[in-house]
Structures are given as structure tokens and as C-alpha cells.
Design an enzyme around this catalytic site. Structure first.
Site, PDB file in Angstrom:
ATOM      1  CE  LYS A 199      -0.945  22.600  22.794  1.00  0.00           C
ATOM      2  NZ  LYS A 199      -0.124  21.850  21.842  1.00  0.00           N
ATOM      3  CD  GLN A 218       3.080  19.973  21.817  1.00  0.00           C
ATOM      4  OE1 GLN A 218       1.974  20.131  22.293  1.00  0.00           O
ATOM      5  NE2 GLN A 218       3.657  20.884  21.050  1.00  0.00           N
ATOM      6  CG  ASP A 270      -3.225  19.928  16.910  1.00  0.00           C
ATOM      7  OD1 ASP A 270      -3.425  21.075  17.343  1.00  0.00           O
ATOM      8  OD2 ASP A 270      -2.317  19.195  17.343  1.00  0.00           O
TER       9      ASP A 270
END
Length: 283
Positions: free
Chosen positions: A52, A96, A119
Site C-alpha cells: 500500500k 491493517q 476502507d
């Protein structure tokens, strides 16, 4: 049979995002920012985070990687998220997953400001997805899956879709997106009765249950579109949830593992981050 090359499609998207970010920088002097938080030393998480950060560098998005040790308290993590919520240079916040067991993942994700939920995990984001509102953030993997399906140029309206896996991150949001596009959609799991029969009736199969080579050739009808979300490490090799060798002989379109859905997930994360940046500029 056509392979849906997620790596190629994602590179195309990243190039498009790079141009848009450069244009924003030229016009306003500002660029989007993404904060990526990782807690602990999970090897898979470390790989995902590196990917990422590299993608952000490629596109020109400012990325801030924030690392906490595994014994960090939940309160410390929540305080950092609240700090980032108030940081105007950060348009997206990503935590994460998975988190250490002493942390409540729902509570942590829900602490992220809705306008920075790139997200797409918060209830507000998922609610907007289900009712078809486009100003929310679609979770990255489901968004990537829909992009891949669009590359087939197959009209989804009236098609029969079967999803194996009912997670909040993939299965449920994909079901909502497919329903919104008019597909007759069934969500199954590994214990669903007559699963083979349901799969053989499907025009579209999205496999997201986390079991290597679960979907075999005899479970799929000729011409089906196969989206394999699974990433399973067996004897140091990566396998999807679909037996590619068998199923590819019958599928009209299929995603590989690796190089299918994975790269699309990262591309959509950056797309959501740019969307947040642009929305902030409109306010």
C-alpha cells in the site's frame, strides 16, 4: 477463457490516479494523504502494508505508516486514530487487520471518522452501499471485484451469482453490490446444503471462503465467470479458493491468484483516498 488480469487493470487505474493527483497538486498545491496503521509483527500484514505504501508513492499520494508494538493498549491506538481524524493532511485512515486479540476491531474501525473511512468498513459506509448511495466508500476488495466484472462487458442484470463466504469485508458487501446491479444473488458458506448444485447453476461465482482449491471443475458450469478472492499459503506456495487448473477449462473469465483481486484492492483504496480528498476540497 479469458484471464482477468488484476495487475494490468490496477496499473491502469494507478496511472489515471497519478495524473489526477498531479493535476490537484499543480492547481492547489495539495495532495491526498493516507495514514496506514499496523499493530504487531504479523508477516502477512507487513507485506500488505508495504504494498500500500509503495502504491501511494507511485501515485503521488502522501502516506504515513504508523507502527505500534503488539502490546499497545487499545486506548493508545484509539487516541492515535482520533488525532488523525483531526489532521487535515490525512484524507484516509486505514487500520491493517487483524489486530491483536486484546483489541476490539469493530470499536477501532468505528473510531475512524466516516469521511476518512477509505476502507469502507464502518456501518455508515456499508449502509450507503446497500441502498445504492454513491457518496459513501465502497470496501476496496468488493469494489475491485465489481471493476473486474465490468471488464467482461457482461450485463449482470438477471444473472445468477453465488458468493461463497459471508464476511463483512467481502461477502456481504459484494452481495449488496451485485443485488444493486440486478443479479439474483445467493450468499453461501462451506457448509451450505447442496452447495455444488448451487454453484453449477451460477453464471458468476465469487469464492471468498479461505480454503485452498475448494471450488473444483465439476462444481462449475460451462461459461461461468469466476472471481477468486482467496489467498491461501500451502507449502510456501499461494493458492486461491478455486482450483485454477480445473476451473479455467470451463470458465469464460477467471481471475488468477496471485495477480487477480489483490492488486485491485490496493488500487481501489487509493481511489477512495482521492475521493475523500476531492470531497474535502468541495466543502
Amino acid at each position: 477463457m479469458t484471464i482477468l488480469d488484476g495487475k494490468k487493470f490496477s496499473n491502469d487505474i494507478l496511472e489515471e490516479l497519478k495524473e489526477k493527483v498531479a493535476k490537484h497538486k499543480e492547481e492547489t498545491g495539495k495532495i491526498p494523504g493516507l495514514a496506514v496503521i499496523i499493530v504487531g509483527e504479523n508477516p502477512a500484514s507487513q507485506i500488505y502494508v508495504r504494498s500500500k505504501v509503495r502504491a501511494c508513492e507511485k501515485v503521488g499520494i502522501k502516506s504515513e505508516k504508523i507502527t505500534f508494538p503488539a502490546d499497545t493498549t487499545e486506548e493508545e491506538l484509539l487516541n492515535k486514530i482520533k488525532e488523525l481524524n483531526n489532521d487535515p493532511s490525512m484524507n484516509g485512515i486505514l487500520v491493517q487487520l487483524p489486530l491483536p486479540k486484546h483489541m476490539d476491531e469493530k470499536k477501532v474501525c468505528n473510531t475512524i471518522a466516516t469521511e476518512k473511512d477509505v476502507d469502507g468498513f464502518k456501518p455508515e459506509s456499508l449502509g450507503k452501499l446497500l441502498i445504492g448511495e454513491e457518496d459513501g466508500y465502497i470496501p476496496c476488495t468488493p469494489q475491485g471485484i465489481m471493476y473486474l466484472l465490468d471488464q467482461t462487458n457482461v450485463d449482470l442484470y438477471g444473472k445468477t451469482a453465488v458468493i461463497i463466504g459471508r464476511s463483512n469485508i467481502v461477502g456481504k458487501p459484494v452481495a449488496g453490490l451485485l443485488i444493486n446491479r440486478g443479479a439474483t444473488t445467493t450468499v453461501c458458506n462451506s457448509r451450505t446444503k447442496n452447495l455444488d448444485e448451487k454453484l453449477r447453476d451460477a453464471d458468476i461465482i465469487v469464492a471468498a471462503l479461505g480454503s485452498a482449491n475448494f471450488v473444483k471443475g465439476n462444481m462449475v458450469k460451462e461459461g461461468a465467470i469466476i472471481i477468486d478472492v482467496g489467498i491461501n499459503r500451502v507449502d510456501k506456495k499461494l493458492y486461491g479458493d478455486v482450483d485454477f487448473e480445473e476451473v479455467s477449462k470451463k470458465a469464460s473469465y477467471i481471475t488468477p491468484v496471485p495477480g487477480g483481486v489483490g492488486p485491485m484492492t490496493i488500487a481501489m483504496l487509493l481511489k477512495n483516498t482521492l475521493k475523500s480528498f476531492e470531497k474535502e476540497g468541495d466543502n
